[in-house]
Design a protein around this motif. Structure first.
Motif, PDB file in Angstrom:
ATOM      1  N   GLU A  69      32.987  78.878   1.742  1.00 34.64           N
ATOM      2  CA  GLU A  69      32.136  80.046   2.018  1.00 34.64           C
ATOM      3  C   GLU A  69      32.951  81.320   2.006  1.00 34.64           C
ATOM      4  O   GLU A  69      32.549  82.324   1.404  1.00 34.64           O
ATOM      5  CB  GLU A  69      31.465  79.887   3.390  1.00 34.64           C
ATOM      6  CG  GLU A  69      30.022  79.448   3.324  1.00 34.64           C
ATOM      7  CD  GLU A  69      29.373  79.475   4.692  1.00 34.64           C
ATOM      8  OE1 GLU A  69      29.054  80.580   5.193  1.00 34.64           O
ATOM      9  OE2 GLU A  69      29.168  78.401   5.257  1.00 34.64           O
ATOM     10  N   LYS A  70      34.077  81.295   2.703  1.00 32.34           N
ATOM     11  CA  LYS A  70      34.924  82.495   2.792  1.00 32.34           C
ATOM     12  C   LYS A  70      35.449  82.900   1.418  1.00 32.34           C
ATOM     13  O   LYS A  70      35.448  84.086   1.071  1.00 32.34           O
ATOM     14  CB  LYS A  70      36.083  82.247   3.748  1.00 32.34           C
ATOM     15  CG  LYS A  70      36.947  83.496   3.967  1.00 32.34           C
ATOM     16  CD  LYS A  70      38.085  83.236   4.919  1.00 32.34           C
ATOM     17  CE  LYS A  70      38.854  84.525   5.201  1.00 32.34           C
ATOM     18  NZ  LYS A  70      39.305  85.210   3.977  1.00 32.34           N
ATOM     19  N   GLU A  71      35.907  81.926   0.644  1.00 31.41           N
ATOM     20  CA  GLU A  71      36.446  82.233  -0.684  1.00 31.41           C
ATOM     21  C   GLU A  71      35.376  82.849  -1.581  1.00 31.41           C
ATOM     22  O   GLU A  71      35.634  83.842  -2.281  1.00 31.41           O
ATOM     23  CB  GLU A  71      36.997  80.961  -1.319  1.00 31.41           C
ATOM     24  CG  GLU A  71      38.285  80.466  -0.686  1.00 31.41           C
ATOM     25  CD  GLU A  71      38.789  79.175  -1.320  1.00 31.41           C
ATOM     26  OE1 GLU A  71      38.156  78.716  -2.292  1.00 31.41           O
ATOM     27  OE2 GLU A  71      39.807  78.639  -0.839  1.00 31.41           O
ATOM     28  N   LEU A  72      34.180  82.285  -1.569  1.00 30.23           N
ATOM     29  CA  LEU A  72      33.093  82.813  -2.393  1.00 30.23           C
ATOM     30  C   LEU A  72      32.657  84.189  -1.890  1.00 30.23           C
ATOM     31  O   LEU A  72      32.361  85.089  -2.689  1.00 30.23           O
ATOM     32  CB  LEU A  72      31.914  81.846  -2.378  1.00 30.23           C
ATOM     33  CG  LEU A  72      32.136  80.504  -3.086  1.00 30.23           C
ATOM     34  CD1 LEU A  72      30.996  79.541  -2.788  1.00 30.23           C
ATOM     35  CD2 LEU A  72      32.274  80.699  -4.594  1.00 30.23           C
ATOM     36  N   ASN A  73      32.607  84.344  -0.569  1.00 28.16           N
ATOM     37  CA  ASN A  73      32.216  85.629   0.009  1.00 28.16           C
ATOM     38  C   ASN A  73      33.199  86.725  -0.406  1.00 28.16           C
ATOM     39  O   ASN A  73      32.801  87.817  -0.817  1.00 28.16           O
ATOM     40  CB  ASN A  73      32.170  85.517   1.527  1.00 28.16           C
ATOM     41  CG  ASN A  73      31.349  86.613   2.178  1.00 28.16           C
ATOM     42  OD1 ASN A  73      30.136  86.479   2.341  1.00 28.16           O
ATOM     43  ND2 ASN A  73      31.979  87.708   2.543  1.00 28.16           N
ATOM     44  N   ASP A  74      34.487  86.414  -0.305  1.00 25.14           N
ATOM     45  CA  ASP A  74      35.518  87.386  -0.693  1.00 25.14           C
ATOM     46  C   ASP A  74      35.437  87.708  -2.182  1.00 25.14           C
ATOM     47  O   ASP A  74      35.625  88.868  -2.593  1.00 25.14           O
ATOM     48  CB  ASP A  74      36.908  86.846  -0.358  1.00 25.14           C
ATOM     49  CG  ASP A  74      37.163  86.796   1.141  1.00 25.14           C
ATOM     50  OD1 ASP A  74      36.404  87.424   1.896  1.00 25.14           O
ATOM     51  OD2 ASP A  74      38.121  86.104   1.558  1.00 25.14           O
ATOM     52  N   LEU A  75      35.150  86.703  -2.978  1.00 23.96           N
ATOM     53  CA  LEU A  75      35.053  86.917  -4.428  1.00 23.96           C
ATOM     54  C   LEU A  75      33.874  87.830  -4.762  1.00 23.96           C
ATOM     55  O   LEU A  75      33.986  88.722  -5.620  1.00 23.96           O
ATOM     56  CB  LEU A  75      34.898  85.569  -5.142  1.00 23.96           C
ATOM     57  CG  LEU A  75      35.011  85.572  -6.667  1.00 23.96           C
ATOM     58  CD1 LEU A  75      36.337  86.174  -7.113  1.00 23.96           C
ATOM     59  CD2 LEU A  75      34.866  84.153  -7.212  1.00 23.96           C
ATOM     60  N   CYS A  76      32.757  87.626  -4.083  1.00 19.40           N
ATOM     61  CA  CYS A  76      31.593  88.506  -4.286  1.00 19.40           C
ATOM     62  C   CYS A  76      31.942  89.949  -3.927  1.00 19.40           C
ATOM     63  O   CYS A  76      31.637  90.880  -4.678  1.00 19.40           O
ATOM     64  CB  CYS A  76      30.423  88.041  -3.428  1.00 19.40           C
ATOM     65  SG  CYS A  76      29.605  86.527  -3.978  1.00 19.40           S
ATOM     66  N   LEU A  77      32.587  90.129  -2.797  1.00 17.74           N
ATOM     67  CA  LEU A  77      32.945  91.471  -2.347  1.00 17.74           C
ATOM     68  C   LEU A  77      33.938  92.139  -3.300  1.00 17.74           C
ATOM     69  O   LEU A  77      33.863  93.343  -3.532  1.00 17.74           O
ATOM     70  CB  LEU A  77      33.543  91.413  -0.940  1.00 17.74           C
ATOM     71  CG  LEU A  77      32.580  91.046   0.191  1.00 17.74           C
ATOM     72  CD1 LEU A  77      33.342  90.824   1.487  1.00 17.74           C
ATOM     73  CD2 LEU A  77      31.526  92.126   0.379  1.00 17.74           C
TER      74      LEU A  77
END
Length: 208
Positions: A69-77
């Protein structure tokens, strides 16, 4: 007599002190009030994103680990500034009695997503585990960039990973495909108010 004169003098001194203290307090109150007004005006004039929250992954179906979740969230941002579009991932196992399309669109509306303003530029990938459907919702700039063919291509890239239960890989592919198509030339004729414009792009990914 001397004592009475002294008492009068003391009263005069204290009266004078009280007046100065009251005056000083009023000045301080006025300064604080003015500073508050200035602060509010400065905040109103600052160019801020319509959505200050930094959450981009809403994994209600619990398909991802916390690390994923964190990795995908950071990638989106990381992509937002260059793409001028907010990227979201939504998973659910309960669409609250709604069709997947309506559930996803309502989710975006209720949160007032948008990079440039509320209800602005954003896209949402919804993985609906209840109905085994994947859907892409677009708004603002993203509507111009995602034709039916581009949506088909994006969802095609996710299809095998979704069927295999590789949800992190599917979400990662969505972000990269979003980056790719939002970096290409927009399709100006793509904007339409027809709610059924992309019915053919609704994927039931557990079917052959």
């Amino acid at each position: 007599k001397s004592s009475a004169a002294s008492d009068v003098y003391k009263r005069q001194v204290f009266d004078s002190y009280d007046r100065r203290r009251d005056s000083g307090m009023k000045i301080k109150e006025n300064i604080i009030y003015m500073l508050l007004i200035i602060g509010v005006l400065c905040m109103m004039s600052m160019p801020v994103s319509a959505n200050e929250d930094t959450v981009r992954v809403f994994d209600y179906a619990d398909l991802l680990t916390e690390e994923e979740e964190k990795e995908l969230n950071d990638l989106c941002l990381d992509q937002e500034t260059s793409l001028e579009t907010e990227l979201y991932i939504l998973t659910t196992d309960d669409t609250e009695g709604k069709e997947t399309v309506d559930y996803t669109d309502d989710f975006g509306d209720e949160h007032a997503f948008g990079y440039d303003k509320a209800y602005g530029n954003y896209m949402i990938l919804c993985i609906d585990m209840q109905n085994r459907i994947v859907w892409l919702s677009t708004s603002g700039k993203a509507e111009m960039y995602f034709t039916e063919a581009r949506i088909d291509a994006l969802l095609d890239d996710l299809y095998s990973d979704l069927k295999a239960g590789n949800y992190y890989a599917a979400c990662y592919s969505y972000i990269r495909s979003g980056e790719k198509y939002l970096s290409e030339e927009p399709v100006v004729d793509n904007i339409t108010t027809d709610p059924d414009r992309y019915q053919d792009t609704i994927y039931k990914y557990d079917e052959d």
